[in-house]
Design a protein around this motif. Structure first.
Motif, PDB file in Angstrom:
ATOM      1  N   ALA A   1      64.011  32.308 -24.654  1.00 33.25           N
ATOM      2  CA  ALA A   1      64.939  31.186 -24.435  1.00 33.25           C
ATOM      3  C   ALA A   1      64.218  29.847 -24.511  1.00 33.25           C
ATOM      4  O   ALA A   1      64.691  28.902 -25.163  1.00 33.25           O
ATOM      5  CB  ALA A   1      65.630  31.343 -23.076  1.00 33.25           C
ATOM      6  N   THR A   2      63.054  29.752 -23.844  1.00 33.99           N
ATOM      7  CA  THR A   2      62.340  28.472 -23.866  1.00 33.99           C
ATOM      8  C   THR A   2      61.784  28.161 -25.249  1.00 33.99           C
ATOM      9  O   THR A   2      61.805  27.003 -25.705  1.00 33.99           O
ATOM     10  CB  THR A   2      61.197  28.478 -22.845  1.00 33.99           C
TER      11      THR A   2
ATOM     12  N   ASP B 253      64.721  27.212 -27.520  1.00 35.03           N
ATOM     13  CA  ASP B 253      65.236  25.887 -27.154  1.00 35.03           C
ATOM     14  C   ASP B 253      64.389  24.790 -27.795  1.00 35.03           C
ATOM     15  O   ASP B 253      64.920  23.821 -28.345  1.00 35.03           O
ATOM     16  CB  ASP B 253      65.229  25.744 -25.631  1.00 35.03           C
TER      17      ASP B 253
ATOM     18  N   PRO C 280      68.686  16.303 -24.092  1.00 27.59           N
ATOM     19  CA  PRO C 280      69.263  17.585 -23.657  1.00 27.59           C
ATOM     20  C   PRO C 280      70.541  17.375 -22.862  1.00 27.59           C
ATOM     21  O   PRO C 280      70.710  16.368 -22.177  1.00 27.59           O
ATOM     22  CB  PRO C 280      68.153  18.187 -22.786  1.00 27.59           C
TER      23      PRO C 280
ATOM     24  N   SER D 206      72.632  25.758 -20.257  1.00 30.37           N
ATOM     25  CA  SER D 206      71.590  26.784 -20.278  1.00 30.37           C
ATOM     26  C   SER D 206      71.407  27.372 -21.669  1.00 30.37           C
ATOM     27  O   SER D 206      70.505  28.173 -21.898  1.00 30.37           O
ATOM     28  CB  SER D 206      71.941  27.911 -19.294  1.00 30.37           C
TER      29      SER D 206
ATOM     30  N   PRO E 279      70.205  27.665 -25.456  1.00 30.62           N
ATOM     31  CA  PRO E 279      69.079  27.097 -26.208  1.00 30.62           C
ATOM     32  C   PRO E 279      69.564  26.007 -27.158  1.00 30.62           C
ATOM     33  O   PRO E 279      70.563  26.175 -27.862  1.00 30.62           O
ATOM     34  CB  PRO E 279      68.524  28.303 -26.978  1.00 30.62           C
ATOM     35  N   GLY E 280      68.860  24.892 -27.168  1.00 32.43           N
ATOM     36  CA  GLY E 280      69.235  23.796 -28.060  1.00 32.43           C
ATOM     37  C   GLY E 280      70.420  22.992 -27.591  1.00 32.43           C
ATOM     38  O   GLY E 280      71.038  22.276 -28.368  1.00 32.43           O
TER      39      GLY E 280
END
Length: 442
Positions: free
Chosen positions: A150-151, A154, A224, A229, A231-232
């Motif tokens: 996920a990180t 993102d 952001p 939550s 990604p992106g």
């Protein structure tokens, strides 16, 4: 990417089969996600770009996370293969097989051997660990992969979104800027000579710097979405771009105004000369009228008539010079100023003429009133009355003599009116004298 069930007691065969099926599906989903991340255009761009700033820092961590992700996935694949091998030994697994499978599927039986550098750089999700190997359960391993994925995704999606949006828009704006610069140069709008030329130089520098920054540090231009939550989640920060786009539009409007001046400047200059010429002629007429008033009207204060302002003629000559040398950017504001000043000058000249000729207008009114009453008396057959003739001759001498005292002449006209009214058998309301009409007083 899925999440496995928590640990439990020794599993039976059905539980093992269900767990293996679930883990197999998770394995396929994880593999698909990792391959998609590996082939993501943003990740490939990040690998080949010369990064700076926050993007460089985050990509160092993300790249280590991706490397670690594959190490985790390989360990996950080996553990799943071992579990399948144990289950395939016999159709009905023994208790020893079930104990081994339970330990493998639910216990911390997965050993991940990884690079110390990769583990240390893979963000705080790894807790800053620098161990050469770690023990995981399959559940924990999947959770860890989900977090890393996920990180990493993102960061990759955010950088790719900025690169997809801003550089292309900056290039389009830069092309428009170049066309505007050429047009500005053709009409004399240059740096140091016109504010719009200075603005074009500043916009050029800003866009050049902006593009370099966006390419090397895209995450510095990423906003952001709070609370998201996914990604992106967010959007590119176009604040600087939008500001420069508005500034360029302002410059274009200024250049359009200069172009308009170039097209109709000759007509406007001709009109300006005509207005100023009319003002000069009106002032000359006022000066001539003032001399006549001073000679013909007694006991009257006549305002002084000033000459035409030479500064307007100088500015008009400067405007013509600007036009001859195609200095449209200088001609534009000068014409606007001159047009207003010329109209003001014509109005001032007309007001001067009106003020100077006011006594003559009062005398003309008195003469007209005297003759009108004489004609009225004649219609009633009283033209030969000696008293009226005396009063008429007295008023006429005053009005047709030079200099004429308007106050005394007005009183003489009034006396003639009143005498005529008495002879006609009715009172004629006495008209206001020149002093009551705002005329000159002695």
């Amino acid at each position: 990417m899925g999440v496995t069930d928590p640990a439990g007691p020794v599993m039976d065969r059905d539980e093992v089969d269900r767990a293996l099926a679930r883990l197999g599906a998770e394995h396929e989903a994880i593999e698909t996600s990792l391959l998609a991340l590996q082939d993501h255009a943003g990740r490939r761009l990040l690998e080949g770009a010369e990064l700076t700033g926050v993007t460089k820092e985050r990509w160092t961590a993300a790249d280590a996370s991706i490397t670690l992700l594959w190490a985790y996935f390989d360990a996950y694949t080996d553990a799943l293969r071992s579990a399948r091998d144990i289950r395939s030994r016999r159709r009905w697994s023994s208790r020893d097989d079930l104990v081994e499978l339970t330990e493998l599927l639910r216990g911390e039986s997965v050993t991940v051997a990884g690079s110390t550098t990769a583990t240390a750089n893979a963000t705080t999700l790894q807790g800053g660990s620098s161990k050469l190997s770690e023990q995981f359960s399959l559940v924990t391993l999947v959770d860890r992969m989900n977090e890393l994925y996920a990180t990493s995704l993102d960061m990759v999606v955010a950088a790719d979104a900025v690169w997809s949006a801003l550089p292309a828009r900056i290039d389009l704006l830069a092309a428009e800027l170049q066309r505007t610069r050429q047009l500005a140069h053709s009409v004399g709008v240059r740096p140091g000579e016109h504010p719009a030329g200075d603005d074009l130089e500043r916009i050029t520098r800003t866009l050049t710097h902006l593009r370099v920054e966006v390419v090397s540090d895209p995450l510095a231009y990423w906003l952001p979405t709070r609370g998201s939550s996914a990604p992106g989640g967010g959007k590119p920060d176009t604040t600087v771009y939008d500001r420069e786009a508005r500034a360029l539009e302002d410059v274009r409007r200024e250049i359009d105004a200069v172009l308009t001046v170039r097209q109709d400047s000759e007509q406007r200059l001709v009109k300006l000369r005509d207005v100023l010429s009319r003002a000069d002629r009106t002032l000359a007429e006022a000066r001539t009228a003032r001399g006549e008033v001073l000679a013909k009207i007694a006991a009257t204060e006549v305002p002084v008539v000033s000459g035409p302002p030479t500064v307007l003629q100088e500015q008009l000559a400067a405007a013509a010079e600007y036009r001859r040398h195609a200095q449209w950017h200088r001609l534009s504001p000068l014409l606007e100023s001159l047009e207003q000043k010329a109209e003001d000058e014509l109005l001032r000249a007309r007001e001067s003429l009106t003020a100077v000729t006011a006594p003559l207008a009062v005398r003309a009114e008195l003469r007209g009133r005297l003759d009108a009453y004489k004609a009225k008396v004649a219609r009633h057959g009283l033209a030969e009355d000696p008293f009226l003739i005396e009063r008429y001759d007295a008023a006429r001498r005053m009005l047709w003599s030079a200099p004429c005292d308007l106050r005394v002449a007005g009183q003489a006209v009034l006396r003639y009116q009143q005498a005529a009214a008495e002879l006609l058998g009715g009172r004629v309301p006495g008209p206001r004298g020149p002093e009551d009409r705002g005329g000159p007083r002695s």
